[in-house]
Scaffold this active site. Structure first.
Site, mmCIF file in Angstrom:
data_model
loop_
_atom_site.group_PDB
_atom_site.id
_atom_site.type_symbol
_atom_site.label_atom_id
_atom_site.label_comp_id
_atom_site.label_asym_id
_atom_site.label_seq_id
_atom_site.Cartn_x
_atom_site.Cartn_y
_atom_site.Cartn_z
ATOM 1 N N ASP A 613 -3.699 -2.486 70.428
ATOM 2 C CA ASP A 613 -3.869 -3.401 71.547
ATOM 3 C C ASP A 613 -2.713 -3.262 72.536
ATOM 4 O OD1 ASP A 613 -5.077 -5.780 72.881
ATOM 5 O OD2 ASP A 613 -3.174 -6.694 72.291
ATOM 6 N N HIS A 616 -0.325 0.374 76.505
ATOM 7 C CA HIS A 616 0.545 0.774 77.607
ATOM 8 C C HIS A 616 1.827 -0.040 77.660
ATOM 9 C CE1 HIS A 616 -2.337 -2.273 78.886
ATOM 10 N NE2 HIS A 616 -1.392 -2.751 79.658
ATOM 11 N N ASP A 714 -12.761 -7.864 76.915
ATOM 12 C CA ASP A 714 -11.900 -8.632 77.816
ATOM 13 C C ASP A 714 -12.385 -8.569 79.260
ATOM 14 O OD1 ASP A 714 -11.349 -5.979 78.027
ATOM 15 O OD2 ASP A 714 -9.209 -6.128 77.580
#
Length: 1611
Positions: A613, A616, A714
């Site tokens: 999750d 980045h 999401d």
């Protein structure tokens, strides 16, 4: 509780490890059984040829660090690391952290998998490549690379991402890696009983479920069955751990405890073992894999261990730079409390924010009152008075600096922030302050006034610095206010936001950036500030979040970032989670690293994979460590991640470092159907009709493997963003992508809202038929939403992946309709899906519309499926495209729209199709006409080639399979046709430029429309272009367009050969091999044509090389083929006929050597004397073409006239005798032939049919004036010794349009004092630097650029080489003449033996040519010396300064006559060449510091600059290749005597590297004549020059000789 969970985890871990050991043993037993059941070795001969193992080649280049280049491979593949040309001459050690024990062949039938340790590297051994593709000889770990035909091999059997690097010279090189990169090996995903079923990566179909919505574990199976029945084979679970107070699916409160909500029995808490039982059943019985999120960046605010381990967070004690931002956060939290109480209503800020005016009032309140009151700028400022006082006391006791020194000092005083960020506690570098401000001042007459003045200046500077710091902070705060207001505007006013009006603790004005240990809403700022600077500040912890457009490789909370993101309120904060602070290594936060490692390993033990999750924002070194730990638990771990970097390069860095298997990609990011189609193509396979790839091929950089989802969990629902009728077509397009695919639970059921990871508290519905009752629990069944269609699409997706439908074509049929083709490259079957998208809702009354017909080559096999979504009232109301009505959410369960039905029909006969109206044929194409189609319609068909096409494809497939299995076999049956060919035939078969082809009776080379002519008419012309087109599958190239449009090029390949009687059989075989192409669908012609032509070319090339002695390495092979390329039968440029008395073998055809292609191809310009004999040894003797060398030597001997051989041959009868050097190169070639050819000395006695028995004779017929070659040689030397001045025959414009009258006068002779040959005048140019000016505009016409009259240095060296050799031949009785005789005018004679002549040259050479490093009495003309430590270019030139020019010619003399040189002088001079003249590809022809230097040659220059007009600077700086060979050979000649042998051998290989790269990259497959300055491309250069290739072969031969004579340690 934590201890109990940890113990349970450990017990569970042991159970999993034991299970893994049992499985490994069972696999070993199965391998042994399989080996025992395999046929024995005795049956090997009866088995078909074993397919070649897939091998990928990674080319290593100097200084290439491919951190952002992604190479993806499959298990079972062999990886070869091959050196690129830039590594030649270097001793290379290659290392990788791939676990070596796993890469070896399994000889024991079992064995444990070694643990991967990221920083543990293994050295690889080099092997020599072999022509038969079998493993070559082992060479060891560190090898001096002399060619690119070596490799290091890995057999890839372990999944993960691995690093490699190489160093030079020794294994412990202190310099560090000279090149590096990564390679990625995909995991093997297994399901079913015993893991017997393998799921390909591109066949994954993953559905995301919010774990918290599954409910207690007993209901999981029925809830998860929805995914199974919908056709998915992977489930993605959001975190299954205990969640925090927000109930967000990603705010984990306890990483080692299962979510208590999963416990059904109050007396027993569910465990991870229970979850493992569920996913194990899914894996075994349902053949479904599972993955689960790991969240490494943050933990819930309520996490218990935070109180014990605050060092694991970014808090105001360990990160004091966050204190100003934390104080700002507290101020904003207090603002929310104040507004909620109505404290600011009088200032225009009510309790409910509903208007833009309210936001502006808040802005004004912040900027004018609240922020000024907080005085945050003081935390960055100094107390000026205190620092001035400190400065005063220090200055009193320190001698002031001189004013001059102060003025020169460029350093500037800067504020140094207080490490604790206390108010007014910033400081400065006081030592620097004293240097800058404690200075003498002329206007001050006493010490106190000086100090006062200094302090005033210091104070003024500090005030400036304080104001600058305040300005910076004010700018940050203005940005913060802008961001705060923008956030409020979105949440409270914008139409696309939630439009929350209330201001309260639940709905604050702004999100919290920090978790506080005190009630900030009710505390004063001074109280809060006191907490920040106390020990309680460790519990003031920064929240995590993400930053738009931030650098994902930087930690936005670290001290280096200066809290900018928090201070400017740029963070999209997750107010329920604290950001974790790992530090640089486990020792920096031992608890956190150990705790999170245990969490990750537990997840890896339970699930088949993990989803990283917020990848980045995860520190790379942390993610590396955690994923390495996970893979050591489960080596075939599937890792998927989300990255929002907007950069493929940055994505690749993450994928390489972390070993991410798939990156999540969102189809919902497309704004129209065209973009949706582009995404399907981008993340899919190769283009339909791509070029076949051999088993061993170069590794190609790839984009990261994708998991393309029609909806991620999401993102808002497509029913909100697009419309309900787009759900089915978008799902269909995603299903056709050649990558992993997925969706999120709810979309298939047409849930019309976002199932929110934070706010959603309801449960998913279970699978089953709807229940009866007053309040039945909702159920999901095949009739729900698009579930039935999704199952059909998922089944199709898996079928395409498993069957290898790896090629993709996307056709935008119109603005809304997209057709996607998936193509299987062996059977050539295709599946075509057409989807009618609906990115915006259609009008309710809209109906179906016309869509253009679907056209494809081949035949329709079946309609796989037809599907459409319609409103349930369409039968009664006729409105199939009616939008959804008001939706009421179920209070307990997540449900979807029930007012739509999805019609799915599979295996539909064409006659019963609701989509297609009918089928018709158009030639070889099939056309399907559509009925009127409505948005939301999807149809998929399978098509295959017709009967004739299938037969042709079967033939081609068999041939290509045979070629790939055994590349050197002969499945095309060419061997008999090639067996009797001579090298001249291969010239016609492989090469011939346009002019040569036209002279041979053809129409020239093939001209590709839109591209231009090929470089050769032969196979190499096509293959060179294919080498540009095929690696990138450039199917849009004009070559491919031409092949698809017709068979013109196909026919050209064999038809041109039919003109050649000796190539008739080859033409027939070519025609037969290419015949099946005519029957193919046109889109398949380019790939099969490329494969066949490559096979034909490879066979012809191998056969040609076999006649050239089969050179052992790639560089020699390429150079040797230049002799085939440049020697051909050209009637307009033949050699003079041989003597009838010449003993056999006699030439069957008159082959001549082209000086260079394409400019010197035919006619009088083809054959040049000096070019021929400079190239002769390399191209003919070293390649074993002794007879061709013999014929050239005798042919030019026949033309001897005036003691010279021709400059331009022109058949001999029209030859020009205007060069002084060709005869010396010819004599050198006679020497080389006699020394190197079998029975070489016999050449001296062979008859020469003299064309000109006397200088003034007319051409004689063959045999009329025969002489033995030694007489011709002697005549050439006698004439030179006697001396001769003559005028060229037919002097004038007829033979040279530019030369002046004086230039036709030729003089040759031998200096009686020195023995140096001399000649020429200032109006002609008799050596290779022969550019004659031709521009009237610039006034250089008739003026030679480089006369080089007098004694040119290379001719002196050649003369010594020849006469010293002849002396030895005379002593050995192989040459009848002892020397030369000159008759004087008075009749007297002067005679020299050859030995005397040689000695005279030797004694005088250094005296007249060496220019010593320092001025001395030996300098003949010190006024003309421009460079020292060099050898002069000539002696006795008519322009004396020209003697002293630094040019590239003296290394030629060094090579042919090293005895003339003092080795120490020679080495110094060669150093000068290296320093001043050496270029990337060649050697500059003139010193760059010379007044005449012009480095760029442009023959078309028509300016008035005489130095460059019409290419006048041809030899005045441009970098020529052939002198490079002599420079390198000269280095080798003197290296040992100068103590530089090993280093020189390596440097010579390195200098050849650009030539190797050039010959492989050039479409001409040759070395150019010259390059412009710095190796730049020169458009007027020949692209393949004979002497360039010839001397390169000589360098390689000298290298071999040097290493034989003095082996290196590497040998």
């Amino acid at each position: 509780m934590p201890k109990m969970v940890t113990r349970e985890k450990s017990d569970y871990g042991r159970k999993v490890q034991e299970k893994a050991v049992i499985e490994k043993r069972q696999m070993a037993i199965e391998r042994c059984a399989a080996a025992a059941a395999a046929p024995g070795a005795a049956d090997a001969a009866a088995r078909p040829t074993r397919p070649a193992p897939p091998t990928r080649v990674l080319t290593l280049q100097h200084a290439e660090h491919n951190d952002s280049t992604l190479y993806r491979f499959e298990k079972g593949c062999y990886l070869h690391f091959c050196p690129g040309p830039s590594l030649l001459g270097r001793k290379v050690f290659l290392y990788t952290n791939y676990v070596m024990s796993d890469s070896q062949e399994d000889k024991s039938g079992g064995g444990e998998v070694g643990e991967f340790i990221r920083n543990q590297y293994y050295g690889l051994e080099w092997q020599r490549g072999a022509e038969d593709d079998e493993p070559g000889a082992a060479l060891g770990a560190g090898v001096l690379l002399a060619d690119t035909d070596v490799y290091c091999q890995l057999r890839l059997t372990r999944a993960g991402s691995f690093h490699y690097y190489f160093v030079y010279d020794n294994a412990e090189s202190p310099i560090g890696p000279q090149g590096s990169g990564w390679f990625h090996v995909a995991p093997t995903l297994r399901a079913g009983p015993g893991g017997r079923d393998t799921i390909p990566l591109d066949g994954l179909m993953c559905q995301t479920v919010l774990s918290k919505c599954l409910g207690p574990l007993p209901r999981w199976e029925s809830v998860l069955r929805v995914a199974r029945e919908s056709g998915y084979n992977m489930l993605h679970f959001t975190p299954v751990q205990e969640l925090g107070a927000s109930n967000s699916g990603y705010s984990i409160a306890n990483q080692l405890r299962l979510n208590p909500a999963f416990s059904a029995d109050a007396g027993r808490e569910a465990t991870f073992a229970d979850v493992e039982n569920v996913v194990s059943k899914m894996r075994t019985e349902w053949k479904m894999l599972s993955i689960c999120d790991i969240v490494l960046n943050h933990t819930a605010n309520e996490t218990v261990w935070l109180n014990e381990h605050p060092e694991a967070t970014y808090n105001c004690c360990n990160c004091p730079h966050l204190r100003p931002a934390a104080l700002l956060d507290a101020l904003l939290a207090r603002l929310t409390a104040d507004v909620a109480r109505g404290d600011h209503e009088a200032r225009g800020v009510p309790r409910r924010v509903t208007q833009h005016e309210h936001l502006e009032a808040l802005r004004h309140l912040l900027l004018t009152q609240l922020l000024p009151e907080a005085r945050l700028h003081e935390m960055y400022m100094c107390h000026a008075a205190d620092l001035v006082q400190e400065f005063y006391y220090m200055a009193r006791n320190k001698v002031p600096a001189p004013a001059a020194k102060c003025a020169e000092d460029e350093r500037e005083l800067k504020l140094l922030p207080d490490p604790q960020y206390r108010r007014l506690r910033a400081t400065v570098d006081m030592d620097l302050a004293l240097q800058l401000y404690n200075v003498y001042r002329a206007e001050c007459y006493d010490e106190e006034s000086r100090l006062k003045k200094c302090c005033e200046e210091m104070k003024r500077k500090l005030e400036q610095l304080n104001e600058a710091a305040a300005d910076v902070l004010r700018e940050h705060l203005r940005a913060a206010v802008d961001n705060v207001v923008a956030g409020m505007r979105y949440f409270r006013l914008q139409s696309d936001g939630p439009k929350i009006e209330e201001v309260s603790a639940k709905h604050p004005l702004v999100p919290r950036y920090f978790t506080w240990a005190c009630p900030v809403e009710s505390s004063s700022l001074s109280e809060i500030e006191a907490v920040l600077y106390s020990d309680a500040g460790r519990l003031c912890m920064a929240h995590n979040g993400w930053v738009m457009d931030a650098d994902p490789l930087q930690d936005f909370a670290a001290r280096a970032a200066g809290a900018r993101v928090y201070l400017r309120r740029e963070l999209i904060a997750w107010g329920d989670s604290v950001k974790l602070r790992y530090g640089d290594k486990p020792e920096d936060s031992p608890f956190l690293w150990a705790h999170m490692r245990e969490y990750v390993e537990l997840t890896a033990e339970v699930f088949d994979g993990v989803r990283l999750d917020n990848c980045h924002s995860t520190p790379l070194h942390v993610a590396e460590y955690m994923l390495d730990s996970a893979r050591n638990v489960k080596p075939d771990l599937y890792v998927v991640a989300e990255l929002f970097t907007n950069s493929d390069h940055v994505d690749n860095i993450f994928v390489n470092r972390l070993g991410v298997t798939s990156l999540i990609r969102e189809a919902l990011s497309a704004w129209d159907s065209h973009e949706q189609g582009r995404l399907v193509h981008r993340f899919g396979g190769r283009a339909v009709g791509s070029f076949p790839r051999p088993p061993r091929r170069a590794a190609a950089p790839r984009v990261a493997h994708a998991m393309l989802l029609d909806l991620t969990h999401d993102n808002p629902s497509p029913l909100d963003k697009r419309c309900v009728f787009d759900v089915l077509p978008s799902a269909a397009l995603v299903a056709m992508a050649c990558c992993a695919t997925g969706s999120t639970r709810g979309l298939d059921e047409l849930v019309p809202h976002h199932v929110h990871v934070v706010d959603e508290a309801r449960l998913y519905a279970a699978w089953g038929e709807p229940e009866a009752g007053a309040e039945p629990e909702p159920r999901v069944c095949a009739a729900s939403g698009i579930v039935a269609a999704k199952r059909a699409l998922n089944e199709l997706h898996m079928e395409l992946a498993a069957a290898g439908y790896s090629e993709v074509y996307v056709d935008q049929m119109d603005a809304d309709v997209v057709a996607v083709t998936r193509h299987e490259p062996r059977s050539r079957q295709s599946v075509i899906l057409v989807a009618f998208t609906a990115f915006s809702a259609p009008e309710p009354g809209a109906g179906p519309r016309h869509v253009k017909p679907l056209r494809f080559e081949g035949q329709l096999d079946e309609i796989l499926l037809e599907a459409e979504l319609r409103h349930v009232d369409y039968k009664s109301e006729g409105w199939a495209l009616r939008g959804p009505g008001a939706f009421v959410r179920h209070p307990r369960y997540i449900t979807g729209l029930a007012e739509y039905e999805c019609s799915v029909r599979q295996r539909v006969p064409l006659a019963q199709s609701r989509v297609f109206a009918g089928e018709r044929q158009d030639g070889a194409a099939t056309v399907l006409d559509f009925r009127a189609l409505a948005p939301g319609t999807v149809v998929a068909i399978r098509v295959s080639p017709g009967a004739a096409q299938a037969a042709a494809l079967a033939t081609l497939t068999r041939q290509l399979d045979a070629l790939h299995a055994a590349p050197h076999a002969d499945p095309l049956g060419l061997a008999p046709a090639l067996a009797d060919l001579e090298l001249a035939d291969f010239n016609a078969l492989l090469y011939r430029c346009d002019a040569e082809e036209r002279e041979a009776g053809g129409g020239g080379v093939y001209d590709v429309p839109g591209h231009g002519p090929l470089v050769y008419a032969g196979l190499q012309g096509v293959v060179s272009l294919l080498d540009e087109v095929t690696p990138s599958d450039d199917l849009g190239h004009p070559l491919c367009d031409n092949l698809r449009a017709g068979d013109w090029l196909v026919d050209y390949v064999w038809r041109r050969l039919e003109r050649e009687p000796r190539l008739g059989a080859v033409a027939a075989r070519f025609r037969e091999a290419l015949r099946p192409l005519a029957a193919l669908p046109r889109f398949l012609v380019p790939p099969y044509f490329a494969a066949l032509v490559r096979a034909l070319h490879a066979a012809a090339r191998r056969a040609a090389l076999a006649r050239l002695g089969a050179p052992r390495d790639s560089f020699r092979r390429a150079l040797a083929l230049c002799s085939v390329q440049l020697l051909g039968a050209v009637p307009s440029a033949a050699l003079p006929p041989c003597s009838p008395a010449l003993p056999p073998p006699r030439p069957a055809r008159a082959l001549t050597m082209s000086a260079g292609l394409p400019h010197f191809a035919v006619g009088y310009m083809r054959c040049w004397g000096r070019d021929t004999f400079i190239a002769l040894r390399g191209l003919l003797l070293l390649t074993g073409r002794y007879q061709d060398a013999r014929f050239h030597i005798l042919g030019f001997a026949a033309c001897l006239r005036h003691g010279l051989v021709p400059n331009l041959l022109d058949g001999g009868r029209n030859a020009r005798f205007n060069c002084r050097d060709a005869v010396w190169w010819w004599l050198q070639s006679v020497k080389q032939y006699c020394n190197e050819a079998p029975q070489g000395p016999a050449l001296l006695a062979e008859p020469v049919a003299r064309l000109f028995p006397k200088d003034d004779a007319e051409p004689a017929p063959p045999g009329a004036a025969d002489q033995p070659l030694h007489d011709v040689v002697q005549e050439a030397l006698d004439v030179h010794f006697q001396g001769l001045v003559f005028r060229e025959r037919n002097a004038g414009r007829a033979i040279d349009a530019h030369m002046s009258d004086k230039g036709f006068n030729v003089q040759i002779g031998v200096d009686p004092e020195t023995g140096f040959p001399f000649g020429g005048n200032d109006a002609n140019c008799g050596t290779w630097m022969d550019k004659m000016g031709s521009s009237e505009t610039a006034g250089n016409r008739g003026k030679p650029a480089t006369p080089r009259d007098g004694s040119a240095v290379e001719l002196v060296g050649l003369a010594y080489s020849v006469v010293s050799w002849l002396a030895a031949q005379h002593r050995a009785g192989r040459y009848p003449y002892p020397g030369v005789v000159r008759r004087h005018r008075d009749g007297s004679l002067t005679s020299w033996t050859f030995a005397q002549w040689a000695e005279r040259i030797r004694q005088n050479f250094e005296r007249y040519f060496w220019i010593p490093p320092a001025p001395s009495a030996a300098d003949l003309r010190p006024d003309l010396v421009h460079r020292r430590a060099i050898y002069k270019d000539s002696h006795g030139a008519s322009r004396p300064w020209a003697d002293y020019q630094l040019r590239c010619n003296f290394p030629i003399a060094m090579t042919v006559a090293p005895e003339l040189f003092d080795p120490r002088h020679a080495w110094l001079a060669l150093d000068s060449v290296e320093r001043l003249l050496l270029g990337p590809l060649g050697v500059k022809t003139l010193d760059p510091a010379d007044w005449a230097y012009r480095g760029d040659y442009d023959n078309s220059n028509n300016s008035d600059d005489p130095s460059v007009a019409h290419g006048f600077n041809y030899h005045q700086g441009p970098e020529w290749l052939w002198p490079l060979g002599f420079y390198l050979r000269a280095r080798l000649a003197f290296a040992h005597e100068c103590g530089k042998h090993a280093r020189t051998v390596a440097s010579v290989y390195a200098a050849l590297a650009p030539l190797l790269a050039e010959i492989h990259a050039s479409p001409w497959r040759g070395l150019p004549e010259l390059s412009n300055a710095g190796g730049a491309y020169c458009a007027d250069s020949c692209r393949s020059q004979a002497w360039s290739a010839g001397v390169a072969l000589e360098v390689l031969a000298d290298l071999d000789a040097a290493r034989r004579a003095r082996p290196l340690a590497a040998d």
